[in-house]
Scaffold this motif. Structure first.
Motif, PDB file in Angstrom:
ATOM      1  N   ASN A  70      11.278 -97.663   5.792  1.00  0.00           N
ATOM      2  CA  ASN A  70      12.140 -97.926   4.638  1.00  0.00           C
ATOM      3  C   ASN A  70      11.608 -99.074   3.791  1.00  0.00           C
ATOM      4  N   VAL A  71      10.876-100.011   4.359  1.00  0.00           N
ATOM      5  CA  VAL A  71      10.314-101.112   3.577  1.00  0.00           C
ATOM      6  C   VAL A  71       8.921-100.766   3.068  1.00  0.00           C
ATOM      7  N   THR A  74       9.472 -97.252   0.382  1.00  0.00           N
ATOM      8  CA  THR A  74      10.522 -97.157  -0.627  1.00  0.00           C
ATOM      9  C   THR A  74      10.563 -98.450  -1.435  1.00  0.00           C
ATOM     10  N   LYS A  75      11.512 -98.527  -2.341  1.00  0.00           N
ATOM     11  CA  LYS A  75      11.621 -99.714  -3.182  1.00  0.00           C
ATOM     12  C   LYS A  75      12.458-100.809  -2.542  1.00  0.00           C
ATOM     13  N   GLU A  76      12.878-100.580  -1.295  1.00  0.00           N
ATOM     14  CA  GLU A  76      13.633-101.618  -0.591  1.00  0.00           C
ATOM     15  C   GLU A  76      12.723-102.818  -0.337  1.00  0.00           C
ATOM     16  N   LYS A  77      13.280-104.008  -0.502  1.00  0.00           N
ATOM     17  CA  LYS A  77      12.478-105.215  -0.377  1.00  0.00           C
ATOM     18  C   LYS A  77      12.667-105.847   0.991  1.00  0.00           C
ATOM     19  N   ASN A  81       9.243-112.736  -0.556  1.00  0.00           N
ATOM     20  CA  ASN A  81       8.170-112.160  -1.367  1.00  0.00           C
ATOM     21  C   ASN A  81       6.884-111.937  -0.568  1.00  0.00           C
ATOM     22  N   ASN A  84       7.337-108.934   1.496  1.00  0.00           N
ATOM     23  CA  ASN A  84       7.417-107.770   0.619  1.00  0.00           C
ATOM     24  C   ASN A  84       6.018-107.326   0.188  1.00  0.00           C
ATOM     25  N   LYS A  88       4.171-103.780   1.268  1.00  0.00           N
ATOM     26  CA  LYS A  88       3.633-102.817   0.300  1.00  0.00           C
ATOM     27  C   LYS A  88       2.136-102.608   0.523  1.00  0.00           C
TER      28      LYS A  88
END
Length: 108
Positions: A70-71, A74-77, A81, A84, A88
């Motif tokens: 899910n991290v 997707t766009k879930e953070k 930072n 994150n 990604k």
């Protein structure tokens, strides 16, 4: 009296939910950092040409990527930072390695 009990039960349920979310967040942070170390080990095994370690790291990366899907995808953070960006980057690495493995299987 019943309203007071209802408020107490509702408040206790919210507290348990918050504790569970914090526990999941800590677990997610630990697995994201551990996944980064797995990628480093995978790169080193790939560089040295150790096929057994490459296979082991691939399965571990797959397992931890599914745990954090899910991290990663997707766009879930994540929590902050740095995590994150790390998540990604690991998602992109996973995608690239998957495409590379598919192409390698087609060529062989």
């Amino acid at each position: 009296m019943t309203e007071r009990n209802l408020k107490t039960v509702t408040l206790q349920g919210k507290i348990q939910t918050v504790k569970k979310q914090k526990g999941m967040q800590i677990f997610q942070n630990i697995t994201l950092v551990f996944l980064a170390f797995l990628w480093i080990g995978y790169g080193y095994a790939l560089f040295c040409g150790n096929n057994h370690n490459i296979s082991s790291y691939s399965l571990s990366i797959l397992f931890f990527s599914i745990l954090n899907c899910n991290v990663l995808f997707t766009k879930e953070k994540a929590a902050n930072n740095v995590l994150n960006i790390l998540a990604k980057t690991e998602g992109v690495l996973f995608f690239v390695s998957t495409i590379f493995n598919i192409i390698q299987l087609i060529i062989k």
